[in-house]
Design a protein around this motif. Structure first.
Motif, PDB file in Angstrom:
ATOM      1  N   GLN A 175     -43.791 -30.549  41.690  1.00 20.00           N
ATOM      2  CA  GLN A 175     -43.634 -29.378  40.832  1.00 20.00           C
ATOM      3  C   GLN A 175     -43.986 -29.668  39.377  1.00 20.00           C
ATOM      4  O   GLN A 175     -44.650 -28.874  38.722  1.00 20.00           O
ATOM      5  CB  GLN A 175     -42.172 -28.877  40.896  1.00 20.00           C
ATOM      6  CG  GLN A 175     -41.741 -28.456  42.293  1.00 20.00           C
ATOM      7  CD  GLN A 175     -42.583 -27.324  42.836  1.00 20.00           C
ATOM      8  OE1 GLN A 175     -42.969 -26.420  42.098  1.00 20.00           O
ATOM      9  NE2 GLN A 175     -42.899 -27.381  44.134  1.00 20.00           N
ATOM     10  N   ASN A 176     -43.556 -30.807  38.888  1.00 18.40           N
ATOM     11  CA  ASN A 176     -43.772 -31.110  37.476  1.00 18.40           C
ATOM     12  C   ASN A 176     -44.880 -32.137  37.325  1.00 18.40           C
ATOM     13  O   ASN A 176     -44.849 -33.189  37.939  1.00 18.40           O
ATOM     14  CB  ASN A 176     -42.479 -31.668  36.861  1.00 18.40           C
ATOM     15  CG  ASN A 176     -41.317 -30.719  37.084  1.00 18.40           C
ATOM     16  OD1 ASN A 176     -41.470 -29.524  36.855  1.00 18.40           O
ATOM     17  ND2 ASN A 176     -40.193 -31.243  37.530  1.00 18.40           N
ATOM     18  N   GLY A 177     -45.834 -31.845  36.507  1.00 18.74           N
ATOM     19  CA  GLY A 177     -46.962 -32.747  36.320  1.00 18.74           C
ATOM     20  C   GLY A 177     -46.598 -33.950  35.479  1.00 18.74           C
ATOM     21  O   GLY A 177     -45.575 -33.993  34.810  1.00 18.74           O
ATOM     22  N   SER A 178     -47.459 -34.931  35.516  1.00 15.47           N
ATOM     23  CA  SER A 178     -47.189 -36.149  34.751  1.00 15.47           C
ATOM     24  C   SER A 178     -48.297 -36.428  33.745  1.00 15.47           C
ATOM     25  O   SER A 178     -48.340 -37.492  33.157  1.00 15.47           O
ATOM     26  CB  SER A 178     -47.075 -37.337  35.714  1.00 15.47           C
ATOM     27  OG  SER A 178     -48.319 -37.568  36.342  1.00 15.47           O
ATOM     28  N   LEU A 179     -49.246 -35.497  33.602  1.00  9.51           N
ATOM     29  CA  LEU A 179     -50.355 -35.739  32.678  1.00  9.51           C
ATOM     30  C   LEU A 179     -49.865 -35.713  31.232  1.00  9.51           C
ATOM     31  O   LEU A 179     -49.020 -34.885  30.862  1.00  9.51           O
ATOM     32  CB  LEU A 179     -51.449 -34.674  32.843  1.00  9.51           C
ATOM     33  CG  LEU A 179     -52.367 -34.781  34.066  1.00  9.51           C
ATOM     34  CD1 LEU A 179     -53.475 -33.753  33.942  1.00  9.51           C
ATOM     35  CD2 LEU A 179     -52.976 -36.161  34.206  1.00  9.51           C
ATOM     36  N   SER A 180     -50.420 -36.578  30.440  1.00 13.91           N
ATOM     37  CA  SER A 180     -50.095 -36.550  29.003  1.00 13.91           C
ATOM     38  C   SER A 180     -50.733 -35.313  28.375  1.00 13.91           C
ATOM     39  O   SER A 180     -51.693 -34.750  28.911  1.00 13.91           O
ATOM     40  CB  SER A 180     -50.629 -37.809  28.330  1.00 13.91           C
ATOM     41  OG  SER A 180     -52.038 -37.815  28.373  1.00 13.91           O
TER      42      SER A 180
ATOM     43  N   GLY B 203     -61.784 -33.426  38.010  1.00 19.14           N
ATOM     44  CA  GLY B 203     -60.994 -33.851  39.166  1.00 19.14           C
ATOM     45  C   GLY B 203     -60.354 -35.213  38.963  1.00 19.14           C
ATOM     46  O   GLY B 203     -59.199 -35.440  39.343  1.00 19.14           O
ATOM     47  N   SER B 204     -61.101 -36.142  38.346  1.00 19.75           N
ATOM     48  CA  SER B 204     -60.555 -37.498  38.149  1.00 19.75           C
ATOM     49  C   SER B 204     -59.528 -37.526  37.022  1.00 19.75           C
ATOM     50  O   SER B 204     -58.500 -38.199  37.110  1.00 19.75           O
ATOM     51  CB  SER B 204     -61.691 -38.476  37.829  1.00 19.75           C
ATOM     52  OG  SER B 204     -62.501 -38.670  38.956  1.00 19.75           O
ATOM     53  N   MET B 205     -59.824 -36.796  35.931  1.00 20.60           N
ATOM     54  CA  MET B 205     -58.888 -36.796  34.799  1.00 20.60           C
ATOM     55  C   MET B 205     -57.613 -36.025  35.145  1.00 20.60           C
ATOM     56  O   MET B 205     -56.517 -36.390  34.716  1.00 20.60           O
ATOM     57  CB  MET B 205     -59.547 -36.171  33.557  1.00 20.60           C
ATOM     58  CG  MET B 205     -60.677 -37.007  32.981  1.00 20.60           C
ATOM     59  SD  MET B 205     -61.528 -36.158  31.627  1.00 20.60           S
ATOM     60  CE  MET B 205     -60.308 -36.243  30.341  1.00 20.60           C
ATOM     61  N   GLY B 206     -57.766 -34.962  35.924  1.00 23.91           N
ATOM     62  CA  GLY B 206     -56.617 -34.109  36.225  1.00 23.91           C
ATOM     63  C   GLY B 206     -55.960 -34.420  37.555  1.00 23.91           C
ATOM     64  O   GLY B 206     -55.168 -33.610  38.056  1.00 23.91           O
ATOM     65  N   ALA B 207     -56.287 -35.560  38.164  1.00 27.99           N
ATOM     66  CA  ALA B 207     -55.704 -35.901  39.465  1.00 27.99           C
ATOM     67  C   ALA B 207     -54.232 -36.233  39.324  1.00 27.99           C
ATOM     68  O   ALA B 207     -53.798 -36.790  38.317  1.00 27.99           O
ATOM     69  CB  ALA B 207     -56.462 -37.088  40.070  1.00 27.99           C
TER      70      ALA B 207
ATOM     71  N   ASP C 157     -53.153 -32.322  39.462  1.00 26.20           N
ATOM     72  CA  ASP C 157     -51.843 -32.278  38.810  1.00 26.20           C
ATOM     73  C   ASP C 157     -51.342 -30.830  38.765  1.00 26.20           C
ATOM     74  O   ASP C 157     -52.120 -29.898  38.529  1.00 26.20           O
ATOM     75  CB  ASP C 157     -51.976 -32.833  37.391  1.00 26.20           C
ATOM     76  CG  ASP C 157     -50.630 -33.047  36.755  1.00 26.20           C
ATOM     77  OD1 ASP C 157     -50.070 -34.134  36.929  1.00 26.20           O
ATOM     78  OD2 ASP C 157     -50.142 -32.114  36.078  1.00 26.20           O
ATOM     79  N   PRO C 158     -50.063 -30.614  39.052  1.00 30.41           N
ATOM     80  CA  PRO C 158     -49.534 -29.221  39.067  1.00 30.41           C
ATOM     81  C   PRO C 158     -49.829 -28.443  37.789  1.00 30.41           C
ATOM     82  O   PRO C 158     -50.083 -27.236  37.849  1.00 30.41           O
ATOM     83  CB  PRO C 158     -48.021 -29.442  39.251  1.00 30.41           C
ATOM     84  CG  PRO C 158     -47.907 -30.763  39.929  1.00 30.41           C
ATOM     85  CD  PRO C 158     -49.040 -31.594  39.440  1.00 30.41           C
TER      86      PRO C 158
ATOM     87  N   LEU D 128     -54.375 -33.502  29.225  1.00 33.87           N
ATOM     88  CA  LEU D 128     -54.420 -32.079  29.567  1.00 33.87           C
ATOM     89  C   LEU D 128     -55.328 -31.337  28.593  1.00 33.87           C
ATOM     90  O   LEU D 128     -56.106 -30.446  28.995  1.00 33.87           O
ATOM     91  CB  LEU D 128     -52.996 -31.503  29.545  1.00 33.87           C
ATOM     92  CG  LEU D 128     -52.835 -30.097  30.118  1.00 33.87           C
ATOM     93  CD1 LEU D 128     -53.218 -30.067  31.590  1.00 33.87           C
ATOM     94  CD2 LEU D 128     -51.392 -29.615  29.947  1.00 33.87           C
ATOM     95  N   ARG D 129     -55.247 -31.706  27.337  1.00 35.62           N
ATOM     96  CA  ARG D 129     -56.113 -31.062  26.339  1.00 35.62           C
ATOM     97  C   ARG D 129     -57.584 -31.361  26.634  1.00 35.62           C
ATOM     98  O   ARG D 129     -58.447 -30.476  26.538  1.00 35.62           O
ATOM     99  CB  ARG D 129     -55.743 -31.583  24.939  1.00 35.62           C
ATOM    100  CG  ARG D 129     -56.470 -30.858  23.793  1.00 35.62           C
ATOM    101  CD  ARG D 129     -56.347 -31.600  22.493  1.00 35.62           C
ATOM    102  NE  ARG D 129     -56.955 -32.917  22.534  1.00 35.62           N
ATOM    103  CZ  ARG D 129     -58.287 -33.130  22.488  1.00 35.62           C
ATOM    104  NH1 ARG D 129     -59.130 -32.098  22.418  1.00 35.62           N
ATOM    105  NH2 ARG D 129     -58.769 -34.349  22.530  1.00 35.62           N
ATOM    106  N   GLN D 130     -57.881 -32.620  27.024  1.00 32.68           N
ATOM    107  CA  GLN D 130     -59.281 -32.981  27.333  1.00 32.68           C
ATOM    108  C   GLN D 130     -59.796 -32.207  28.549  1.00 32.68           C
ATOM    109  O   GLN D 130     -60.937 -31.739  28.572  1.00 32.68           O
ATOM    110  CB  GLN D 130     -59.381 -34.487  27.595  1.00 32.68           C
ATOM    111  CG  GLN D 130     -59.214 -35.349  26.348  1.00 32.68           C
ATOM    112  CD  GLN D 130     -59.371 -36.829  26.662  1.00 32.68           C
ATOM    113  OE1 GLN D 130     -59.759 -37.202  27.754  1.00 32.68           O
ATOM    114  NE2 GLN D 130     -59.055 -37.673  25.689  1.00 32.68           N
ATOM    115  N   VAL D 131     -58.937 -32.089  29.579  1.00 32.61           N
ATOM    116  CA  VAL D 131     -59.333 -31.339  30.779  1.00 32.61           C
ATOM    117  C   VAL D 131     -59.625 -29.883  30.416  1.00 32.61           C
ATOM    118  O   VAL D 131     -60.641 -29.304  30.821  1.00 32.61           O
ATOM    119  CB  VAL D 131     -58.226 -31.428  31.857  1.00 32.61           C
ATOM    120  CG1 VAL D 131     -58.530 -30.464  33.017  1.00 32.61           C
ATOM    121  CG2 VAL D 131     -58.099 -32.854  32.375  1.00 32.61           C
ATOM    122  N   THR D 132     -58.724 -29.283  29.627  1.00 32.70           N
ATOM    123  CA  THR D 132     -58.905 -27.883  29.222  1.00 32.70           C
ATOM    124  C   THR D 132     -60.181 -27.717  28.408  1.00 32.70           C
ATOM    125  O   THR D 132     -60.953 -26.763  28.622  1.00 32.70           O
ATOM    126  CB  THR D 132     -57.693 -27.419  28.392  1.00 32.70           C
ATOM    127  OG1 THR D 132     -56.501 -27.773  29.063  1.00 32.70           O
ATOM    128  CG2 THR D 132     -57.733 -25.923  28.180  1.00 32.70           C
TER     129      THR D 132
END
Length: 1446
Positions: free
Chosen positions: A594-599, A582-586, A641-642, A603-607
């Motif tokens: 619509q478009n996320g801003s995560l690097s 939740g904190s990493m993917g916020a 994040d979307p 995103l790879r770490q969350v997955t």
């Protein structure tokens, strides 16, 4: 001309006391030759001084002295006295001195200390100035003082003379500490004249020196003049108060001065305030401490010493237009004001520390404030000061006072915030006390105190420096690690709040918070969730650079927990991992929706983390289900994040379809324990070609795989378990809601799609099934009910009519399946249900506690009765177990009461933790009105279209769920620590979603539901009103549908309980929730009549009370009547004037107690639950009634007397609820409330007048008479329970009489002799009967009775000697005699077995006051008294008129 010598010297002005020398007589003519030698150019002054030992120097050098100053003074005096020109020589000497000091430089030399001429060891190294030594010569003193004071005006306008010395100050210093002042009064007058004309600087010097100059005899006069001066010139406040502090003033003058000072406090400069406060407290005596402190508290307006924030801002804006130098000046001014306030508080602290009376007075002054608006900042500051002193008493007193004020709502958060906002610098000095008080408040069981302690922590962290912030975080971490429920919750909530508000500051202390990870064993799942939420925000949130050093530690802990085989630790790992996701993917602020801003890396770490959790939980269905539930909570409570949302949503939808949904074919293949069947299809299209939930095959496969695990060591990597069905669907639904803004069109087929279940006809023959088949059937029903509960959760917010119809049908499916489950459970003892709430206790412990009740309820014939009842239920709507609990009290005693319509079976309330939690939004179904639908029954036959309401069974189902929710969140649970080595059941199981909402949100939601609840309440009222009118005012059993009656009764009672729980919420007493309370009461008031919304709270309460009172005529049972009475009491209390409705509440309770209560089948209500309700209702009646003593006499005298004259099964005519079965309830309540009432009678005082004494005696006479009536009833109702009650409350009544009644008799015996005699005679009858009961208890050897005997006999003995002391006090000792009372049983017969022990063991002395004469006794009583062994102290016979034989 006479030569003048100029000398200068170092400025040393230390006063030195010299002993005054007595005058010596002159010897005539002996020194005539010396006197003649003055015929030179030198003056008499210079010659006498030189001869006495002082050399007058010039060239600005100091005068030199060759002798000791005492010798010098003696020589001067002798020369003057021996002069032939004496006393004229004195004036000549003074004239010479005056001429010598005419020059300012010479004057300065004479005012400065002399220096020793030689250091031969005989002269002191320090000597006074010449003028000071001459002041010690008495005959010169007055003249020199006049000359010096006349010199002062010459130099008043010069601030300092040559060399930086002030002439006025040097002259005044000469007058200090003189050994003797000849004309003290004249000196004081001259000094005060000087003060009246001098400039401020000189005035300050003179006033400050007054205590060191004046004689004690002048202190009061000067004190009065200074007091007048104080009122005229406030700039002299400090020196005047300094002087007054040192003067020895009379107490009356001191009070006058203090009053004047107090009156001028508002005009005093801020920098002078510390001196003013110090003087006021310095002059306090113990007798007037409270009055002075109250006045000081009133006049000390610290709020005016600090500019409000808005004014500061505006002034800052103005100053920016001026020169830049004004900024530091403003800062200095602000700092100066804080310093002055600090000095004021230091003065108060000093006074409090050294004067106990002032500390007590401050506490009393704060306690006396009764309005929230009247509390000031000084009150809070004083509590901190009192706590910071080392005296234990003031420390405890301050803590107690703060808790009292917070609990009563008088000191609230705004005052605390104002104090921290304006006085940060001052409060910093008391930080340790603030921290200690916050710790104490947070450990309190009172939620209000816990919240205030939290505010103190939050303000301390926000306002103070980094050291204090570290201490605050450390203290909160300690609270979390303590393991105490409320304390841990508040501490975690505070830490989370601080992380949100002050992320960069909190990041510095992340390592402290990380320490909690070592203490997670004591935390609940909800607390672990919060802990990981704040840790993950610190480590992975926006402030990553400060908190990133704990990221590795977090990953290590999570991986370790996830790899554990212990379910508890795996659960912690899953919760923690989801919080990190939740904190990493916020979603960051300002990101496009619509478009996320995560690097890509994040995103790879969350997955990767999601894959890790999924793989770790695949082998355990419970772990997988928890993971789904936690992800669902995350999606519901936070904004992701979307990109993360889209990834989750697509995976979840595909996996759900693959695992749980199947296409319907012509038949279902496979061998199962029970024959499969597709059921509960709500879609109108063909059943072929649709989809279904593959429940029965999955459960069969899961059961088989469990068996395989027991026989094989190798575990499967993954298995699809029906345990995951409901959690997975919840996750799917929330993902769809987030992705499509609440639209569930993509999954709406799941609302109406059927389930693959077993044919439910098998429930009818459940007795013939094997144990495995019964277990399988029960598990299948649990899974089906939980699926429907989640479906209702998902679609309850849909607005289309068709969807609403389907939701209503699913509710009916749930209630019907619950009746089937009850039947199946009754025949399946020891069954362990499948777990449905995965974040609570371990399933083993829950199963153990829930399987036990299932072993009991198997009774002959029970199955048939339930089958018949189930067949009568239409539309799958039938009664849950709790529905009939209120009415079916006969289940408590089946051996005594034979009611053929008892609803037997297992209560599903025991299995509540095994059902999925219903969301709060589901309760919006209660607002549904009439809805049209194509009705389908359990056999899928289509019925005609018709208009239907929410069915009674569904209403009961929803109301029960609402009541449990409200009792969990709005009712404060007692915070008790678990006993050592025992685990307490977790109340929160099944409420994990509810816990994430604040109590205010829940209360607000309930207020929105109130109109719907009132509508249902009116429907229930109308139902029973119609029933009553149909049956001429009574329920006819033959005409009533028993099941409908039970359901409507249960609905009625539940509605009243829900309303009572809502209005009992403690939050309504807080000012912030006052509008919500008015809104809630307004809903009830508007049902009666639509009125103005601007009514006062009292008017809203009045109208609400009248509205609820209208329901009194249709109460179906005593339990419902009790709920209405409790609700009315609660509503009345909300107005702040409960006494206004006491009469109506008492009248209503009396009405219910005078009513005959019958069950639906026409029999009288009875049983334990009926008795408990009767006990509570009778207690309410006696508490609300005005004259309790009169009512007790009425019930005991009339009601119970009627009961004695009727047959065994009949009731009292005036009190129909009073019969032989309920006598014990009445007896216990009457005795308990009588004892409580006498404790409220004020104790007698010697200052009472005759009328007050007479009134109190009358009250006690009535109470003693009631007590006598109740104690005498033991002769008729002599059961063990009645005896137990009488012994217990008899002792308590006796103790209250000793404590409160006997002091009254002490003071009123002489004035009201006959009344006292009558009272004691009546009371003696009761005490004798109590003595007989003690003997009876010993004969019966019943420990429950004999336990009360020692304490009771002690009180009886105390009573005897207390009466003796009362008579001695009133000089009537001869009226007292004492005898040994024989042991008798309840009927008054002597106990023969104890005759030999009469004299030493069972001696309970009864007393007569000697006031009834022997001839007043009846013959029988006189005969009895003759048989007693007596001691006669006044020649009379023993009064045995109180023997209680019948």
């Amino acid at each position: 001309m006479m030569r003048r010598k100029r000398r200068s010297s170092v400025d040393k002005e230390e006063p030195l006391s010299t002993a005054a020398k007595p005058k010596k007589g002159r010897s005539a003519g002996r020194q005539a030759k010396e006197a003649v030698a003055v015929e030179t150019n030198e003056s008499v002054f210079a010659v006498f001084v030189r001869k006495a030992g002082v050399t007058l120097k010039h060239d600005a050098q100091s005068n030199e002295i060759a002798v000791d100053q005492v010798v010098f003074q003696k020589r001067i005096q002798q020369q003057l006295q021996r002069s032939p020109q004496f006393p004229a020589i004195i004036q000549e000497f003074i004239t010479g001195m005056e001429a010598h000091i005419e020059n300012p430089d010479t004057l300065r030399v004479c005012l400065l200390p002399c220096v020793p001429q030689t250091s031969d060891g005989h002269i002191s190294s320090f000597q006074e100035s010449l003028l000071r030594m001459l002041l010690g010569v008495e005959m010169l003193q007055t003249l020199i003082i006049n000359i010096l004071l006349e010199k002062v005006p010459e130099f008043m306008l010069d601030s300092t003379g040559d060399g930086g010395l002030s002439f006025p100050r040097m002259i005044i210093n000469q007058l200090k500490w003189l050994d003797r002042i000849l004309d003290a009064k004249g000196l004081s007058l001259k000094l005060m004249e000087l003060v009246s004309v001098a400039p401020v600087e000189v005035q300050r010097d003179v006033i400050t020196s007054l205590p060191e100059i004046l004689d004690d005899s002048q202190h009061n006069d000067v004190g009065r003049e200074l007091n007048c001066l104080l009122l005229e010139r406030t700039q002299l406040t400090v020196p005047i108060l300094d002087a007054l502090s040192s003067l020895n003033l009379s107490s009356s003058l001191l009070t006058e001065v203090r009053t004047a000072v107090m009156a001028t406090m508002a005009a005093v400069q801020l920098e002078d305030l510390p001196v003013v406060v110090k003087f006021i407290l310095h002059s306090v005596s113990s007798s007037d401490a409270y009055e002075v402190v109250c006045s000081l508290r009133k006049n000390l307006e610290l709020e005016q010493c600090v500019l409000p924030a808005a004014l500061q801002a505006s002034q800052t804006l103005l100053k920016t237009k001026r020169a830049a130098v004004s900024a530091p000046a403003a800062a200095a001014a602000a700092s100066s004001s804080q310093d002055s306030i600090s000095l004021v508080l230091d003065g108060i602290k000093s006074a409090v520390r050294f004067q106990k009376t002032i500390a007590e007075a401050w506490l009393k002054a704060i306690e006396s404030v009764e309005e929230e608006e009247e509390h000031k900042v000084i009150d809070l500051l004083m509590l901190f000061i009192l706590h910071s002193t080392n005296a234990n008493q003031s420390r405890r007193g301050a803590e107690r006072m703060l808790k009292l004020k917070v609990r009563t709502g008088l000191i609230q958060e705004p005052l605390l915030q104002r104090t921290f906002r304006d006085y940060v610098q001052v409060l910093r000095g008391y930080f340790s006390s603030i921290l200690a008080l916050a710790q104490s408040l947070l450990r309190s069981p009172d939620p209000g105190l816990v919240a205030f302690g939290g505010h103190m922590y939050r303000c301390s962290f926000t306002a103070f420096d980094s050291y204090c912030q570290q201490e605050v975080v450390g203290s909160l971490v300690t609270h979390v690690c303590s393991g105490a429920g409320g304390e841990v919750d508040m501490a975690l909530e505070l830490l989370c709040g601080l992380v949100t508000e002050k992320p960069s500051e909190m990041a510095l202390y992340a390592v402290f918070v990380k320490g909690i990870l070592d203490y997670m064993d004591n935390l609940t799942s909800q607390q672990i969730r919060k802990l990981f939420q704040l840790l993950s925000r610190l480590a992975f949130g926006q402030q990553q650079q400060q908190g990133s050093h704990i990221q590795d530690d977090m990953h290590i802990v999570i991986r370790k927990q996830l790899s554990s085989t212990v379910p508890k630790y795996k659960r912690i790992g899953i919760i923690g991992a989801v919080m990190i996701i939740g904190s990493m993917g916020a979603r960051s602020e300002g990101t496009d929706s619509q478009n996320g801003s995560l690097s890509q890396e994040t995103l790879r770490q969350v997955t990767a983390l999601m894959e890790l959790v999924k793989s770790s939980s695949e082998s355990s269905p419970e772990a997988a289900a928890l993971y789904y539930d936690e992800l669902a909570n995350l999606i519901w409570s936070s904004t992701l994040d979307p990109q993360v949302q889209e990834m989750m949503g697509s995976r979840v939808l595909d996996d759900f379809q693959e695992d749980f949904v199947v296409d319907l074919g012509p038949d279902i293949t496979g061998s199962f324990l029970l024959p499969p069947r597709v059921m509960y299809n709500l879609d109108d299209d063909e059943s072929q070609g649709g989809i279904a939930i593959n429940l029965l095959p999955l459960l069969a496969k899961d059961t088989q795989s469990k068996g395989d695990e027991l026989t094989h060591d190798k575990k499967p990597l993954k298995r699809v378990s029906p345990l995951c069905l409901s959690p997975f669907f919840r996750l799917l639904r929330l993902c769809e809601e987030k992705r499509h803004q609440g639209d569930l069109e993509e999954i709406d087929a799941l609302l109406g799609c059927p389930l693959i279940l077993a044919d439910m006809d098998v429930v009818e023959k459940v007795e013939s099934l094997s144990k495995a088949e019964r277990d399988f059937l029960c598990a299948l029903l649990f899974h089906a009910i939980n699926w429907f509960r989640e479906v209702v959760n998902a679609f309850c917010k849909q607005t289309e009519t068709e969807m609403k119809m389907k939701v209503m049908t699913r509710l009916q499916n749930i209630t019907y399946l619950q009746t089937l489950l009850e039947k199946a459970l009754a025949e399946t003892p020891g069954f362990v249900p499948p777990v449905s709430n995965f974040d609570g206790e371990s399933s083993d412990r829950l199963a153990l506690s829930s399987a036990v009740p299932a072993l009991k309820p198997k009774k002959d014939g029970a199955g048939k009765k339930r089958k018949a009842a189930a067949r009568r239920s239409s539309e799958g709507s039938s009664q849950p177990a709790e529905a009939a609990e209120a009415d079916e009290t006969q289940q408590e005693h089946p051996e005594k009461e034979k009611d053929k319509d008892v609803w037997p079976g297992v209560s599903l309330s025991v299995f509540r933790p095994f059902f999925r939690e219903l969301d709060l939004e589901v309760l919006s179904v209660l607002q549904s009105g009439l809805l049209s639908r194509s009705l389908l029954d359990s056999e899928l036959h289509t019925k005609v279209r018709e208009e239907v309401l929410l069915g009674p069974a569904e209403l009961v189902f929803l109301l029960e769920d609402l009541l449990h929710k409200l009792e969990f969140r709005l009712t404060a649970a007692p915070t008790k620590r678990a006993p050592f080595l025992k685990t307490r059941a977790d109340r929160s199981v099944g409420f994990s979603h509810l816990q994430q909402r604040s109590t205010k949100d829940i209360a607000s939601y309930c207020v929105q539901l109130l109109p719907a609840l009132c509508t249902h309440l009116e429907n229930c009222h109308n139902h029973f009103q119609a029933l009553l009118s149909k049956n001429d005012g009574c329920v006819d059993a033959a005409a009533a549908d028993l099941q409908e009656h039970r359901l409507m009764s249960a609905s009625y009672q539940l509605l009243l309980q829900v309303l009572n729980t809502v209005f009992s919420w403690s939050g309504f007493s807080q000012p912030g929730h006052r509008n919500l309370l008015k809104k809630a009461l307004g809903v009830l008031a508007e049902r009666l009549k639509e009125g103005d919304a601007d009514l006062t709270l009292e008017q809203f309460v009045k109208h609400s009370f009248e509205y609820l009172l209208n329901f009194r005529s249709t109460m179906p049972s005593l339990n419902t009547a009790l709920c209405l009475s409790q609700l009315l009491s609660t509503v009345a209390e909300r107005g702040g004037n409960a006494a206004a409705h006491r009469d109506q509440t008492a009248s209503l309770a009396r009405h219910f107690l005078s009513q005959v209560w019958v069950t639906a089948s026409g029999e009288r209500e009875r049983g334990n639950k009926f008795n408990e309700a009767l006990h509570a209702l009778l207690t309410i009646y006696l508490e609300q009634v005005d004259d309790i003593l009169k009512v007790v006499e009425e019930i005991a005298g009339e009601g119970i007397s009627e009961l004695l004259n009727v047959s065994k099964d009949e009731s009292s005519a005036s009190w129909p609820t009073l019969n032989r079965q309920t006598f014990l309830v009445f007896y216990k309540v009457l005795l308990a409330e009588l004892e409580k009432a006498v404790r409220k009678i004020p104790a007698g005082k010697s200052s009472d007048d005759s009328e007050a004494q007479s009134e109190k005696l009358l009250t006690w006479n009535l109470a003693v008479r009631d007590f006598h009536i109740l104690v005498n009833l033991v002769k008729v109702f002599d059961s063990r329970s009645v005896l137990n009650v009488c012994l217990k409350y008899g002792r308590l009544f006796l103790e209250s009489f000793l404590k409160l009644g006997m002091p009254l008799l002490d003071y009123s015996f002489k004035r009201h002799k006959e009344d006292v005699q009558s009272l004691l005679k009546t009371f003696q009858l009761s005490t004798r009967q109590l003595h007989h009961m003690c003997g009876h208890s010993k004969i019966r050897q019943d420990t429950s009775l004999t336990n009360h005997v020692p304490a009771l006999k002690k009180s009886l003995e105390l009573f005897l000697y207390r009466v003796k002391a009362m008579l001695a006090l009133n000089n009537c000792q001869e009226a007292f005699w004492m005898g040994n009372l024989k042991n008798r049983n309840l009927k008054g017969e002597e106990i023969l077995s104890q005759r030999s022990q009469d004299s030493d063991e069972d001696e309970d002395e009864e007393e007569g006051e000697g006031l009834p004469l022997p001839q007043q006794l009846s013959d029988d009583e006189a005969d009895k008294s003759d048989s007693e062994a007596t001691k006669k102290t006044n020649g009379g016979d023993e009064d045995e008129s109180a023997d209680d034989s019948e």
